[in-house]
Design an enzyme around this catalytic site. Structure first.
Site, PDB file in Angstrom:
ATOM      1  N   LYS A  61      70.385   8.775  34.054  1.00 27.04           N
ATOM      2  CA  LYS A  61      71.831   8.979  33.932  1.00 27.04           C
ATOM      3  C   LYS A  61      72.502   7.609  33.975  1.00 27.04           C
ATOM      4  O   LYS A  61      71.950   6.653  34.530  1.00 27.04           O
ATOM      5  CB  LYS A  61      72.329   9.827  35.105  1.00 27.04           C
ATOM      6  CG  LYS A  61      73.597  10.578  34.840  1.00 27.04           C
ATOM      7  CD  LYS A  61      73.345  11.910  34.193  1.00 27.04           C
ATOM      8  CE  LYS A  61      74.651  12.608  33.845  1.00 27.04           C
ATOM      9  NZ  LYS A  61      74.452  13.928  33.259  1.00 27.04           N
ATOM     10  N   GLY A  89      86.232  29.589  34.672  1.00 23.47           N
ATOM     11  CA  GLY A  89      86.244  28.402  33.808  1.00 23.47           C
ATOM     12  C   GLY A  89      85.942  28.781  32.371  1.00 23.47           C
ATOM     13  O   GLY A  89      84.829  29.153  32.032  1.00 23.47           O
ATOM     14  N   GLY A 117      86.096  26.897  29.454  1.00 23.41           N
ATOM     15  CA  GLY A 117      86.104  25.685  28.631  1.00 23.41           C
ATOM     16  C   GLY A 117      85.098  25.801  27.508  1.00 23.41           C
ATOM     17  O   GLY A 117      84.849  26.883  26.967  1.00 23.41           O
ATOM     18  N   VAL A 135      81.920  25.795  27.452  1.00 18.62           N
ATOM     19  CA  VAL A 135      80.809  26.719  27.668  1.00 18.62           C
ATOM     20  C   VAL A 135      81.328  28.117  28.015  1.00 18.62           C
ATOM     21  O   VAL A 135      80.900  29.116  27.420  1.00 18.62           O
ATOM     22  CB  VAL A 135      79.875  26.207  28.795  1.00 18.62           C
ATOM     23  CG1 VAL A 135      78.730  27.181  29.030  1.00 18.62           C
ATOM     24  CG2 VAL A 135      79.319  24.827  28.450  1.00 18.62           C
TER      25      VAL A 135
HETATM   26  P1  NAD Z   1      85.073  22.080  30.217  1.00 14.19           P
HETATM   27  O1  NAD Z   1      85.753  20.929  30.845  1.00 14.19           O
HETATM   28  O2  NAD Z   1      85.153  22.254  28.733  1.00 14.19           O
HETATM   29  O3  NAD Z   1      85.596  23.458  30.870  1.00 14.19           O
HETATM   30  C1  NAD Z   1      85.846  23.630  32.225  1.00 14.19           C
HETATM   31  C2  NAD Z   1      86.881  24.737  32.361  1.00 14.19           C
HETATM   32  O4  NAD Z   1      87.059  25.023  33.752  1.00 14.19           O
HETATM   33  C3  NAD Z   1      88.245  24.359  31.811  1.00 14.19           C
HETATM   34  O5  NAD Z   1      88.760  25.431  31.049  1.00 14.19           O
HETATM   35  C4  NAD Z   1      89.072  24.110  33.067  1.00 14.19           C
HETATM   36  O6  NAD Z   1      90.456  24.382  32.869  1.00 14.19           O
HETATM   37  C5  NAD Z   1      88.449  25.087  34.035  1.00 14.19           C
HETATM   38  N1  NAD Z   1      88.649  24.753  35.453  1.00 14.19           N
HETATM   39  C6  NAD Z   1      88.716  23.520  36.024  1.00 14.19           C
HETATM   40  N2  NAD Z   1      88.903  23.638  37.348  1.00 14.19           N
HETATM   41  C7  NAD Z   1      88.933  24.973  37.625  1.00 14.19           C
HETATM   42  C8  NAD Z   1      89.072  25.731  38.817  1.00 14.19           C
HETATM   43  N3  NAD Z   1      89.250  25.161  40.008  1.00 14.19           N
HETATM   44  N4  NAD Z   1      89.044  27.078  38.721  1.00 14.19           N
HETATM   45  C9  NAD Z   1      88.876  27.697  37.522  1.00 14.19           C
HETATM   46  N5  NAD Z   1      88.735  27.016  36.358  1.00 14.19           N
HETATM   47  C10 NAD Z   1      88.778  25.685  36.410  1.00 14.19           C
HETATM   48  O7  NAD Z   1      83.552  21.991  30.705  1.00 14.19           O
HETATM   49  P2  NAD Z   1      82.277  22.661  30.027  1.00 14.19           P
HETATM   50  O8  NAD Z   1      81.666  21.700  29.086  1.00 14.19           O
HETATM   51  O9  NAD Z   1      82.625  24.044  29.602  1.00 14.19           O
HETATM   52  O10 NAD Z   1      81.302  22.734  31.288  1.00 14.19           O
HETATM   53  C11 NAD Z   1      81.506  23.688  32.311  1.00 14.19           C
HETATM   54  C12 NAD Z   1      80.530  23.443  33.441  1.00 14.19           C
HETATM   55  O11 NAD Z   1      79.192  23.535  32.921  1.00 14.19           O
HETATM   56  C13 NAD Z   1      80.614  22.053  34.081  1.00 14.19           C
HETATM   57  O12 NAD Z   1      80.296  22.162  35.441  1.00 14.19           O
HETATM   58  C14 NAD Z   1      79.536  21.258  33.363  1.00 14.19           C
HETATM   59  O13 NAD Z   1      79.051  20.199  34.149  1.00 14.19           O
HETATM   60  C15 NAD Z   1      78.477  22.317  33.167  1.00 14.19           C
HETATM   61  N6  NAD Z   1      77.581  22.067  32.032  1.00 14.19           N
HETATM   62  C16 NAD Z   1      78.083  21.921  30.790  1.00 14.19           C
HETATM   63  C17 NAD Z   1      77.213  21.682  29.721  1.00 14.19           C
HETATM   64  C18 NAD Z   1      77.724  21.523  28.321  1.00 14.19           C
HETATM   65  O14 NAD Z   1      76.907  21.574  27.372  1.00 14.19           O
HETATM   66  N7  NAD Z   1      79.018  21.350  28.095  1.00 14.19           N
HETATM   67  C19 NAD Z   1      75.839  21.602  29.954  1.00 14.19           C
HETATM   68  C20 NAD Z   1      75.339  21.795  31.253  1.00 14.19           C
HETATM   69  C21 NAD Z   1      76.230  22.018  32.292  1.00 14.19           C
END
Ligand code: NAD
Length: 349
Positions: A80, A184, A186, A188
């Site tokens: 990382k 959440g 977002g 994913v």
């Molecule tokens: P993202 O930033 O696109 O989405 C996160 C969502 O969570 C947003 O809609 C945000 O408004 C919401 N959020 C933030 N704080 C919050 C809270 N306190 N309560 C409720 N909702 C809240 O992120 P992502 O890419 O969708 O990733 C989501 C999670 O999955 C993260 O923890 C990330 O580390 C993990 N992850 C993502 C990937 C990937 O491919 N994107 C891969 C592995 C793990």
């Protein structure tokens, strides 16, 4: 304090402290373990309060990548990188180029990808000074509309497959008979909502962003709930897809669900909370196992593969989870600890 005594050091093979005065770059690259292959992991840019915070984060995250890659059956190690700074105000093309030079100096032992605070555009700037970058071009993609290297569609598909298998294992029922809270919506979480909706699941959603909630209510017939009531909701599954550490002292005793299966990294605030979940009869899908679709995607972009092979590899998450659940039951040990044990057997700790 010597780095060798750092609480998160865990026999890291290589930790590089990178400073480029001209561009203002301060970064740390950590390579945890290359027993299974060269290390891969995202580069994060974050306004860390101190270099100590940055070091703690990079060591913890690179170790996590070793476990994730091992459990995903990848011939790959864990690494990382973190850049210290505010991504919205301090990032420059010169800084990205300098970062690329440092990555290049590791001769391919660390391959970088996207993480918080970094975009595909930034990675393409890094790519100008090193070829050791992944996730900038997609040859094979589960989401036909996508042309960039965004791994989120693969992450969401893996979580969907893993959640379905967990519901079948824990409750012996189909998704059409299952109620699920997604926290959440977002990159994913929203895609996960789409998969689950198509399977007939009843969705409950929460987010800090009202626009995302409204979209899920409209498109996936979801019921909006407040962040405060979310963890005590009387549903079958909790899918954490926002932040880490949402399984903590405040929430763990409120849970009424039978399954926890979601995308967020580091869902357990402390490892011992896995045991509390087991005692409460809740099946917990270890986060780095169920959310590995993205890293599997990135891996397939770097080899000769196909969309079908990528899909099948992601679908193997189901078997991995079932193996963990069976061993957890047989050994009366929490699923997160079983996952750690299997990963360590694979990468040779
Ligand atoms: P993202 O930033 O696109 O989405 C996160 C969502 O969570 C947003 O809609 C945000 O408004 C919401 N959020 C933030 N704080 C919050 C809270 N306190 N309560 C409720 N909702 C809240 O992120 P992502 O890419 O969708 O990733 C989501 C999670 O999955 C993260 O923890 C990330 O580390 C993990 N992850 C993502 C990937 C990937 O491919 N994107 C891969 C592995 C793990």
């Amino acid at each position: 304090m010597s780095i060798f005594e750092h609480s998160e050091f865990d026999n890291h093979e290589h930790v590089a402290f990178c400073r480029d005065k001209r561009s203002g770059l301060s970064a740390i690259i950590a390579i945890h373990n290359t027993g299974l292959g060269v290390s891969l992991g995202g580069c994060r840019m974050w306004p860390y309060k101190s270099s100590e915070d940055a070091l703690h984060d990079v060591l913890r995250l690179s170790k996590g990548m070793t476990y994730k890659a091992a459990m995903a059956g990848l011939k790959q190690g864990g690494g990382k990188a973190v850049i210290i700074g505010d991504p919205s105000t301090e990032k420059t093309p010169e800084m990205m180029a300098a970062m690329g030079k440092f990555i290049d100096s590791l001769s391919g032992n660390y391959i970088s990808a996207e993480d918080s605070g970094m975009t595909v555009i930034d990675l393409k700037l890094i790519e100008k000074t090193t070829s050791y970058v992944a996730g900038t071009h997609a040859k094979y993609h589960l989401d036909n509309n996508s042309t960039d290297g965004n791994p989120a569609p693969s992450t969401a598909y893996g979580v969907f497959v893993g959640l379905k298998a967990s519901v079948d294992y824990a409750l012996g029922q189909e998704l059409k008979d299952t109620s699920i809270l997604i926290e959440g919506l977002g990159q994913v979480g929203m895609r996960l909502a789409a998969h689950l909706y198509k399977s007939g699941a009843k969705l409950y959603v929460t987010d800090i962003n009202q626009v995302n909630i409204e979209k899920a209510v409209q498109a996936y017939d979801a019921v909006a709930v407040t962040i405060e009531e979310a963890h005590s909701l009387n549903v079958d599954v909790y899918a954490p897809c926002a932040l880490g550490a949402t399984l903590n002292e405040n929430t763990i005793n409120e849970l009424k669900v039978r399954v926890v299966a979601g995308a967020a990294n580091n869902q357990l605030e402390k490892e011992e909370f896995g045991e509390i979940l087991m005692t409460k009869g809740i099946i917990y899908a270890p986060d780095y196992v169920i959310n590995a679709g993205g890293v599997i995607d990135i891996y397939h972009q770097s080899i000769v593969s196909s969309k079908q092979k990528l899909k099948e590899h992601i679908e193997a998450i189901e078997q991995t989870l079932i193996e963990i659940y069976r061993r957890s039951k047989a050994e009366s040990k929490a699923t997160n600890l079983i996952a750690n044990k299997i990963a360590e057997e694979r990468f040779g700790k």
